[in-house]
Design an enzyme around this catalytic site. Structure first.
Site, PDB file in Angstrom:
ATOM      1  N   THR A   1     -12.697  -1.771   5.064  1.00 41.22           N
ATOM      2  CA  THR A   1     -13.886  -0.990   5.419  1.00 41.22           C
ATOM      3  C   THR A   1     -14.975  -1.177   4.365  1.00 41.22           C
ATOM      4  O   THR A   1     -16.149  -0.989   4.655  1.00 41.22           O
ATOM      5  CB  THR A   1     -13.547   0.515   5.558  1.00 41.22           C
ATOM      6  OG1 THR A   1     -12.700   0.895   4.472  1.00 41.22           O
ATOM      7  CG2 THR A   1     -12.848   0.787   6.868  1.00 41.22           C
TER       8      THR A   1
ATOM      9  N   LYS B   1      -4.309  -8.724  -1.188  1.00 37.86           N
ATOM     10  CA  LYS B   1      -5.777  -8.688  -1.254  1.00 37.86           C
ATOM     11  C   LYS B   1      -6.325  -9.797  -2.160  1.00 37.86           C
ATOM     12  O   LYS B   1      -7.503 -10.068  -2.186  1.00 37.86           O
ATOM     13  CB  LYS B   1      -6.244  -7.321  -1.749  1.00 37.86           C
ATOM     14  CG  LYS B   1      -5.940  -6.168  -0.780  1.00 37.86           C
ATOM     15  CD  LYS B   1      -6.364  -4.829  -1.360  1.00 37.86           C
ATOM     16  CE  LYS B   1      -5.907  -3.624  -0.534  1.00 37.86           C
ATOM     17  NZ  LYS B   1      -6.736  -3.397   0.667  1.00 37.86           N
TER      18      LYS B   1
ATOM     19  N   LYS C   1     -11.327  -2.729  -4.817  1.00 38.75           N
ATOM     20  CA  LYS C   1     -10.365  -2.210  -3.836  1.00 38.75           C
ATOM     21  C   LYS C   1      -9.037  -2.074  -4.562  1.00 38.75           C
ATOM     22  O   LYS C   1      -8.913  -2.494  -5.719  1.00 38.75           O
ATOM     23  CB  LYS C   1     -10.230  -3.166  -2.640  1.00 38.75           C
ATOM     24  CG  LYS C   1      -9.997  -4.646  -3.024  1.00 38.75           C
ATOM     25  CD  LYS C   1      -9.958  -5.543  -1.796  1.00 38.75           C
ATOM     26  CE  LYS C   1     -11.333  -6.022  -1.355  1.00 38.75           C
ATOM     27  NZ  LYS C   1     -11.529  -5.972   0.080  1.00 38.75           N
ATOM     28  N   ARG C   2      -8.024  -1.462  -3.919  1.00 39.22           N
ATOM     29  CA  ARG C   2      -6.725  -1.385  -4.547  1.00 39.22           C
ATOM     30  C   ARG C   2      -6.246  -2.784  -4.942  1.00 39.22           C
ATOM     31  O   ARG C   2      -6.532  -3.769  -4.247  1.00 39.22           O
ATOM     32  CB  ARG C   2      -5.720  -0.722  -3.599  1.00 39.22           C
ATOM     33  CG  ARG C   2      -5.936   0.763  -3.459  1.00 39.22           C
ATOM     34  CD  ARG C   2      -5.762   1.474  -4.793  1.00 39.22           C
ATOM     35  NE  ARG C   2      -4.372   1.478  -5.186  1.00 39.22           N
ATOM     36  CZ  ARG C   2      -3.592   2.554  -5.191  1.00 39.22           C
ATOM     37  NH1 ARG C   2      -4.078   3.736  -4.843  1.00 39.22           N
ATOM     38  NH2 ARG C   2      -2.335   2.467  -5.566  1.00 39.22           N
TER      39      ARG C   2
ATOM     40  N   LYS D   1     -19.312  -1.609   4.176  1.00 34.48           N
ATOM     41  CA  LYS D   1     -20.201  -0.891   3.256  1.00 34.48           C
ATOM     42  C   LYS D   1     -21.110  -1.857   2.501  1.00 34.48           C
ATOM     43  O   LYS D   1     -22.309  -1.610   2.330  1.00 34.48           O
ATOM     44  CB  LYS D   1     -19.380  -0.064   2.248  1.00 34.48           C
ATOM     45  CG  LYS D   1     -18.610   1.070   2.904  1.00 34.48           C
ATOM     46  CD  LYS D   1     -17.561   1.686   1.988  1.00 34.48           C
ATOM     47  CE  LYS D   1     -16.569   2.499   2.830  1.00 34.48           C
ATOM     48  NZ  LYS D   1     -15.343   2.888   2.098  1.00 34.48           N
TER      49      LYS D   1
ATOM     50  N   HIS E   1      -1.986   1.136  10.749  1.00 35.63           N
ATOM     51  CA  HIS E   1      -2.934   0.553   9.783  1.00 35.63           C
ATOM     52  C   HIS E   1      -2.416  -0.685   9.075  1.00 35.63           C
ATOM     53  O   HIS E   1      -3.084  -1.181   8.164  1.00 35.63           O
ATOM     54  CB  HIS E   1      -3.294   1.573   8.706  1.00 35.63           C
ATOM     55  CG  HIS E   1      -4.045   2.767   9.200  1.00 35.63           C
ATOM     56  ND1 HIS E   1      -5.418   2.848   9.190  1.00 35.63           N
ATOM     57  CD2 HIS E   1      -3.606   3.922   9.731  1.00 35.63           C
ATOM     58  CE1 HIS E   1      -5.789   4.019   9.678  1.00 35.63           C
ATOM     59  NE2 HIS E   1      -4.709   4.698  10.017  1.00 35.63           N
TER      60      HIS E   1
HETATM   61  C1  OX2 Z   1      -5.455   0.504   5.017  1.00 36.59           C
HETATM   62  C2  OX2 Z   1      -5.471  -0.963   5.390  1.00 36.59           C
HETATM   63  O1  OX2 Z   1      -4.832  -1.721   4.398  1.00 36.59           O
HETATM   64  C3  OX2 Z   1      -6.928  -1.418   5.534  1.00 36.59           C
HETATM   65  O2  OX2 Z   1      -6.986  -2.749   5.974  1.00 36.59           O
HETATM   66  C4  OX2 Z   1      -7.663  -0.533   6.527  1.00 36.59           C
HETATM   67  O3  OX2 Z   1      -9.037  -0.834   6.536  1.00 36.59           O
HETATM   68  C5  OX2 Z   1      -7.494   0.932   6.170  1.00 36.59           C
HETATM   69  O4  OX2 Z   1      -6.118   1.253   6.056  1.00 36.59           O
HETATM   70  C6  OX2 Z   1      -8.099   1.853   7.213  1.00 36.59           C
HETATM   71  O5  OX2 Z   1      -7.639   1.539   8.482  1.00 36.59           O
HETATM   72  N1  OX2 Z   1      -2.407   2.085   3.987  1.00 36.59           N
HETATM   73  N2  OX2 Z   1      -3.679   1.791   3.807  1.00 36.59           N
HETATM   74  C7  OX2 Z   1      -4.090   1.027   4.831  1.00 36.59           C
HETATM   75  O6  OX2 Z   1      -3.064   0.837   5.641  1.00 36.59           O
HETATM   76  C8  OX2 Z   1      -2.024   1.523   5.080  1.00 36.59           C
HETATM   77  C9  OX2 Z   1      -0.671   1.618   5.657  1.00 36.59           C
END
Ligand code: OX2
Length: 841
Positions: free
Chosen positions: A678, A573, A567-568, A682, A374
């Site tokens: 994601t 970001k 978002k976080r 949405k 991820h």
């Molecule tokens: C997140 C990613 O930062 C994000 O871009 C992605 O959409 C989401 O995972 C689902 O795939 N922790 N959180 C993420 O990656 C990690 C490691």
């Protein structure tokens, strides 16, 4: 099945089997029964909390009946199953989702109303199940919804944290963390006190040769912690299939506390043992995209992996199949590297406990696992120190060394003499101390590795995992672009839009086949339709405006352009880019004459998100946003032209109110850093447009909806490295507009500038790693295009309709079907209409 009822008695069972309610009267009967018996209350003391409890218990009973049927069917059919291992499941609320998925929300609404309650108030009583940080955890939750909705025999395995992600409070502009104790009342889980697994830690390894000359390793000593299963039913949408999410909770092996120690007067240490064991599943680590290498976290990982694999292997052994059939019966997906120990644990079970040869076992292991990556951010790639491993999991470390040895031998054969290559790909990093590289272990132990959006999957192949593509060939690496469940993120969050779409596309079929949204294209210029569409967006903005008023006290005008970034909080970001843009807008407004101001598009800039408690720079960004808001929101020159809002404690249930209310949302990460994203999906699915960089899934969203319907800006991923190099070794010239923004901050316009020195300094003086200055001009220009475009409401609405019509690709159903076909090789198993009563194992 050991305890099954003999044939002659089964008729009695069938006669009295629980029947799921379908009518309003039966629902009400269940609610009243639960209030009066389960909760021991009456109509004279039934508040909304009690009504929520009773309604949830009524739906839970209904779900569990279907859960039983589903599990029995899956056991009898004995086809291949999927196990999704994730340290995070960010589920949000369950009641609304359960009502919608079984198609009884209207029944419940009328029933509750007859009993004296408004369904919205009841739904709002529920505490979010917040067992996740952000996108990774929410993805796992969307996947569970899709796997059940598509009838896949699939289980989620996770940890039952006592404390989920902390609750965020904003005090004087600063983030304050409050523990999230969410288990006070949780009707959605079933404790399985009969399903308890012993998990071993520490100790040592004794090796010897048995009489046949075979090497045997015994892991002995150390301590045992007990894992108890808690099951949560996962209902599919419009199908009887109800899958299982099994979460493990830790307890000391001796039970409540050690009576021997207690009786011998050592009361304190018996309590300490118990507490130490319970600590394992006590709290979710609150870091998103950051690895901190803490021992307790490794303990959590092994605890969860060992219990889950014991459970999976036990279920497989009941079928009495040959071990070689294991991968034909079981697919295990690793959600990031957190569960990578499962690879080692399965190898250990097969060679140490079941007596298989190394090679035979390793073939089974590698054919069973798939690994999803991820992130490419170096600080998020998990590494564990070898001494820590040696102490906690001595046998696993030996097996890792053996896996590495065999792997490096195969590399040596393929690339003879390439010493550099061996050093680069070794699972053990030769640092001080040595480290175990978990991503490399996950690649070596899996048959497929996937990224989560096209750009991301390309990037892992060309950067962090380059050597592994050479070693294993390109076919081992694949892409599965993320998706979201349209059930929660359209039907549940935006009921009016869902209803309008249903009325034009022939019912709710689009919720199961999202490509049906295509049919909306023909309404993109339909006057009546556009009017209804715009009314729904406005109503959703009114709903959010009310929420903003009640939570922050600030009044915002719902006719303004709502610009949202939730978002976080993370430097990559780039919420800092957004807030600097807001300050730039403020400067522009201040410099205008009243007449010039009249031409502006009024805007509300809305932020939300949590910073990891130890991430100081992220907390500084939150502080700046709040201080900027405090100044701008009360400036009479500005009025409604600009408002700045920070929404406290962003979570799944708040996202359900926020997402449908956006006109534009911001997905503005430095190119190449956001693996997918994601929430971008949405927002577009809810009729909002996007301002974003060419990063993650933004690129595929653009391809699907058309580049006229998205506002892209900024440098490309391929140019990032060179730009960083120039910052550090060439000349770094700051954007002139950004300099003005910094000057205003430094004039103490938003409180003591000293508080923000590290933030501005990271850009001006310390290399601007995230390219804020490089992208600033392009960002500001593109925001001006957004303002212009918003003035032409007719055109804007058409763009949003066309975008929604083209979002079918981003359903998590598409995504799960791709996993099923390309990685898991599993088929759906629909539950038949009639079936007996059964209880899983
Ligand atoms: C997140 C990613 O930062 C994000 O871009 C992605 O959409 C989401 O995972 C689902 O795939 N922790 N959180 C993420 O990656 C990690 C490691």
């Amino acid at each position: 099945v050991e305890a099954s009822i003999p044939e002659p008695q089964r008729d009695a069972w069938k006669k009295f089997q629980a029947k799921p309610f379908v009518s309003k009267d039966d629902f009400e009967k269940e609610v009243v029964r639960h209030v009066e018996t389960t909760l021991a209350r009456s109509m004279f003391n039934c508040d909304e909390t009690a009504a929520y409890a009773a309604a949830s218990l009524a739906f839970r009973d209904r779900l569990i009946t279907e859960w039983n049927r589903t599990q029995q069917r899956q056991t009898f059919a004995d086809t291949k199953r999927v196990y999704y291992l994730s340290l995070e499941f960010l589920m949000g609320r369950a009641l609304d989702n359960a009502m919608l998925n079984v198609g009884l929300k209207n029944v419940a609404k009328e029933g509750l109303s007859e009993l004296g309650f408004r369904i919205e108030d009841i739904i709002n009583q529920e505490h979010d199940a917040a067992l996740g940080n952000g996108g990774l955890g929410r993805l796992a939750a969307c996947f569970l919804d899709s796997m059940a909705s598509l009838n896949f025999p699939a289980w989620g395995y996770g940890l039952r944290y006592k404390y989920g992600i902390f609750k965020q409070e904003i005090v004087d502009g600063y983030q304050v963390e409050v523990p999230d104790y969410w288990l006070d009342f949780n009707p959605w889980e079933f404790p399985r006190h009969d399903i308890v697994v012993d998990v071993q830690f520490y100790g040592g390894v004794r090796k010897y040769q048995d009489e046949d000359g075979k090497n045997v390793a015994v892991w002995e000593g150390g301590e045992i912690v007990k894992a108890t299963a808690y099951d949560v039913p996962i209902p599919g949408f419009n199908t009887p299939t109800t899958n299982n999410m099994r979460l493990w909770s830790s307890k000391a092996a001796s039970g409540e506390f050690d009576f021997q120690k207690f009786n011998s007067g050592d009361y304190e240490s018996s309590v300490a043992d118990q507490q130490r064991a319970e600590t394992i599943s006590a709290v979710l680590y609150p870091n998103d995209n950051l690895d901190r290498g803490k021992e307790l976290r490794l303990k959590q990982q092994y605890f969860w992996v060992a219990a889950s694999l014991y459970d999976i292997v036990r279920r497989f052994k009941k079928s009495k199949r040959a071990w070689s059939e294991f991968p034909d019966q079981i697919a295990i997906q690793l959600n990031d590297t957190h569960p990578t120990l499962a690879i080692v644990e399965l190898q250990r079970i097969l060679i140490d406990m079941e007596g298989l040869d190394w090679d035979e076992a390793w073939t089974i292991v590698t054919n069973t696992f798939g690994y999803t990556n991820h992130t490419v951010l170096p600080e998020a790639l998990e590494k564990w120190s070898v001494p820590l491993f040696q102490n906690l999991l001595p046998r696993h470390l030996q097996i890792i060394y053996d896996i590495n040895m065999f792997f490096l031998q195969s590399v040596e054969r393929k690339f003879p003499g390439d010493r550099d290559m061996l050093g680069r790909v070794s699972i053990i990093e030769e640092s001080q101390p040595k480290m175990v590289r978990m991503a490399y272990l996950a690649i070596v132990g899996s048959h497929k590795v996937n990224g989560v959006a096209e750009l991301h999957s390309d990037l892992i192949k060309t950067t962090i995992f380059r050597d592994f593509v050479k070693i294993f060939g390109p076919d081992k690496f694949t892409n599965v672009t993320n998706g979201i469940t349209p059930r929660r993120w359209l039907h549940q969050a935006n009921p009016r839009l869902s209803e309008l779409i249903a009325s034009k596309t022939g019912g709710l079929g689009f919720l199961k086949d999202l490509n049906i949204l295509n049919e909306l294209e023909k309404f993109a210029d339909d006057k009546e339709f556009k009017k209804e569409w715009a009314e729904i967006k406005y109503a959703n903005k009114v709903r959010l405006a009310k929420y903003i008023k009640s939570s922050t006290g600030v009044t915002v005008n719902p006719s303004s352009l709502f610009d949202i970034q939730v978002k976080r909080i993370h430097e990559y970001k780039r919420q800092q880019l957004n807030i600097f843009g807001v300050i730039h807008r403020y400067l522009t407004i201040k410099a205008m004459t009243p007449n010039e101001r009249k031409k502006l598009t009024p805007r509300v800039s809305i932020f939300g998100g949590k910073a990891a408690p130890g991430y100081w720079m992220a907390k500084t960004i939150i502080h700046l946003i709040n201080n900027v808001g405090a100044v701008i929101n009360k400036d009479p020159d500005v009025g409604d032209l600009l408002k700045v809002i920070f929404l406290e404690d962003y979570n799944v249930s708040k996202a359900e109110i926020i997402t449908p209310a956006s006109d534009i949302s911001e997905h503005i990460s430095t190119a190449g850093t956001e693996a997918s994203g994601t929430s971008n999906m949405k927002f577009v699915l809810n009729g909002g447009l996007i301002i974003g960089t060419c990063d993650g899934a933004n690129i595929e969203i653009t391809r699907e909806i058309g580049e006229n319907n998205i506002f892209l800006f900024g440098n490309l991923a391929e140019d990032v490295e060179d730009l960083r190099h120039t910052h550090n070794y060439g000349s770094h010239t700051m954007d002139t507009d950004l300099v003005k923004v910094f000057d205003l901050i430094k004039s103490n316009a938003f409180g003591d500038a000293g508080a923000f020195g590290a933030l501005t300094g990271s850009i001006e003086d310390h290399g601007d790693y995230y390219l804020v200055s490089d992208d600033f001009h392009s960002y500001i220009e593109t925001q001006a295009l957004v303002d212009e475009a918003y003035k032409d409401q007719e055109e804007w609405i058409t763009k949003t309709i066309l975008s929604v019509a083209r979002m079918g690709f981003f359903s998590s159903d598409r995504c799960i079907n791709e996993y099923a076909e390309m990685i898991w090789n599993v088929e759906p198993l629909p539950v038949e209409k009639e079936n007996g009563l059964g209880k899983e194992e």
